[in-house]
Scaffold this active site. Structure first.
Site, short mmCIF file in Angstrom:
data_model
loop_
_atom_site.label_atom_id
_atom_site.label_comp_id
_atom_site.label_asym_id
_atom_site.label_seq_id
_atom_site.Cartn_x
_atom_site.Cartn_y
_atom_site.Cartn_z
N SER A 15 0.82 -1.22 0.00
CA SER A 15 0.00 0.00 0.00
C SER A 15 0.85 1.27 0.00
CB SER A 15 -0.91 0.02 1.23
OG SER A 15 -1.59 1.25 1.30
N LYS A 66 -13.49 -4.53 1.35
CA LYS A 66 -14.37 -3.39 1.08
C LYS A 66 -15.86 -3.72 1.18
CE LYS A 66 -11.39 -0.58 -1.88
NZ LYS A 66 -11.37 0.25 -3.09
N ASN A 87 -14.66 2.22 1.62
CA ASN A 87 -13.18 2.29 1.63
C ASN A 87 -12.65 3.23 2.71
OD1 ASN A 87 -13.70 4.81 0.49
ND2 ASN A 87 -11.89 4.73 -0.81
N ASP A 102 -13.93 6.47 -3.35
CA ASP A 102 -13.35 6.12 -4.66
C ASP A 102 -13.96 6.96 -5.78
OD1 ASP A 102 -11.53 4.22 -3.80
OD2 ASP A 102 -13.01 2.60 -3.86
N GLY A 131 -16.29 -4.28 -9.15
CA GLY A 131 -16.45 -3.34 -8.05
C GLY A 131 -15.94 -1.94 -8.38
N THR A 153 -18.07 -10.19 -19.80
CA THR A 153 -19.22 -11.04 -19.46
C THR A 153 -20.48 -10.19 -19.46
OG1 THR A 153 -17.73 -12.29 -18.05
CG2 THR A 153 -20.09 -12.70 -17.76
N ILE A 216 -7.83 3.12 -14.48
CA ILE A 216 -7.68 3.10 -13.03
C ILE A 216 -6.42 2.34 -12.61
CG2 ILE A 216 -10.16 3.31 -12.61
CD1 ILE A 216 -9.91 0.37 -11.54
N TYR A 218 -2.67 2.00 -12.12
CA TYR A 218 -1.61 3.02 -12.05
C TYR A 218 -0.21 2.40 -11.93
CZ TYR A 218 -2.18 2.20 -7.05
OH TYR A 218 -2.29 1.60 -5.82
N GLY A 239 -4.02 6.65 -13.75
CA GLY A 239 -4.83 6.31 -12.58
C GLY A 239 -4.26 6.73 -11.23
P1 ATR Z 1 -12.71 -4.99 -9.18
O1 ATR Z 1 -13.56 -5.15 -7.98
O2 ATR Z 1 -11.29 -4.58 -8.88
O3 ATR Z 1 -13.32 -4.15 -10.24
P2 ATR Z 1 -13.59 -7.50 -10.25
O4 ATR Z 1 -14.87 -7.34 -9.54
O5 ATR Z 1 -12.92 -8.82 -10.25
O6 ATR Z 1 -12.49 -6.47 -9.75
O7 ATR Z 1 -13.84 -7.01 -11.76
C1 ATR Z 1 -12.93 -7.19 -12.70
C2 ATR Z 1 -13.48 -6.62 -14.03
O8 ATR Z 1 -12.43 -6.72 -14.95
C3 ATR Z 1 -14.65 -7.40 -14.60
O9 ATR Z 1 -15.47 -6.51 -15.32
C4 ATR Z 1 -13.95 -8.39 -15.51
O10 ATR Z 1 -14.75 -8.86 -16.57
P3 ATR Z 1 -15.74 -10.13 -16.36
O11 ATR Z 1 -16.99 -9.59 -15.75
O12 ATR Z 1 -15.93 -10.66 -17.71
O13 ATR Z 1 -14.99 -11.09 -15.46
C5 ATR Z 1 -12.87 -7.51 -16.06
N1 ATR Z 1 -11.72 -8.25 -16.58
C6 ATR Z 1 -10.76 -8.87 -15.86
N2 ATR Z 1 -9.85 -9.43 -16.67
C7 ATR Z 1 -10.25 -9.17 -17.96
C8 ATR Z 1 -9.73 -9.48 -19.25
N3 ATR Z 1 -8.61 -10.18 -19.41
N4 ATR Z 1 -10.41 -9.02 -20.33
C9 ATR Z 1 -11.55 -8.30 -20.19
N5 ATR Z 1 -12.09 -7.99 -18.98
C10 ATR Z 1 -11.45 -8.41 -17.89
#
Ligand code: ATR
Length: 275
Positions: A15, A66, A87, A102, A131, A153, A216, A218, A239
């Protein structure tokens, strides 16, 4: 008496928050401390009991706590409920209040580095529906900006859009080049970019020349997305500023001084990052 604050996470060693707050203690001559404390998930309830004892003025909460701290806080503000994450904690009279900064960090960074970014903005393209995306969508909605949400997704994007309501249209990630020209702002909220990765099919040349691209992630400071945007002649905002600006409200609550994000602070934190 020294006022104390903390950041809890698991792990927490990486951190940068202690360095941010430490810089402000020195700048404002405040007798304060801010420590990184590793708290495992099953130790959270005990940590909250410690908080109610009044040892700390408050602190920050990071991954993976969180969401879990919701149930432990004595009160959580409405915006944090909408975002689904806390947070920042403030302890008052033995009670722990949770909120989320955030979204303010996201807005503060853009206001600082791209003044006027939201003026006449037709739409923002947000990539990701996790998130971090949730805080950013709430931030954009607070400025009445229509949103195009692209996620790998579809189901997660659908769920997020229907939960938040408002002007959110959805776009498949592999059709991003069709939707992107409508956006004056592009935001990556995913972890893509952390290890040299990029959205392989995203052609940044489809974007209008006055589009701003922000990330986001960084570390690295200039992600492949931002490097590609710069190569396409677009304005970029990294970021790091979001991390710095999200720290401001907590410091103000715990120590009674609203700190500013200066170039010196930024340089100090930047020196600790991978380039
Ligand atoms: P956070 O809370 O940090 O946002 P998270 O909830 O795991 O982390 O969300 C990760 C996001 O990054 C999701 O939108 C994920 O897409 P999916 O919903 O399809 O899982 C996206 N993500 C992570 N790796 C990815 C990749 N290689 N290509 C495209 N999207 C990705």
């Amino acid at each position: 008496m020294t006022r104390k604050a903390f950041v809890i996470g698991h792990p927490i060693a990486h951190s940068r928050s202690p360095l941010i707050h430490g810089t402000w203690f020195a700048q404002y001559g405040i007798d304060g401390s801010y420590e990184a404390i590793d708290v495992a998930p099953d130790a959270l309830p005990d940590f909250f009991n410690r908080l109610r004892g009044g040892e700390f003025a408050g602190g920050n909460v990071t991954i993976p706590h969180k969401e879990a701290v919701f149930a432990l806080c004595d009160s959580v503000d409405d915006l944090a409920k909408t975002i689904g994450a806390v947070n920042t904690l403030v302890v008052r009279e033995g009670k722990v209040h949770g909120y989320n900064t955030d979204y303010l960090g996201f807005l503060g960074n853009l206001d600082d580095k791209a003044p006027g970014w939201d003026k006449d903005l037709k739409a923002a393209l947000v990539i990701g529906a996790g998130g971090a995306a949730r805080a950013i969508l709430v931030a954009l909605q607070s400025r009445n900006i229509p949103i195009i949400l692209a996620n790998r997704t579809r189901r997660s994007a659908d769920a997020l859009a229907s939960m938040l309501g408002g002007k959110i249209s959805l776009c498949e990630l592999d059709e991003i080049n069709c939707a992107a020209p409508l956006a004056g702002l592009v935001v990556n909220t995913t972890s893509v970019g952390m290890h040299g990765t990029r959205f392989e099919n995203f052609d940044l040349n489809v974007l209008g020349s006055d589009t701003t691209v922000t990330d986001i992630v960084y570390s690295p400071l200039v992600t492949p997305l931002l490097a590609d945007a710069q190569a396409a002649g677009l304005k970029t905002v990294d970021g790091l500023g979001m991390l710095l600006h999200q720290a401001v409200p907590g410091f103000a609550d715990w120590f009674g001084v609203r700190p500013t994000v200066t170039p010196e602070l930024r340089a100090r934190i930047e020196a600790t990052l991978d380039h």
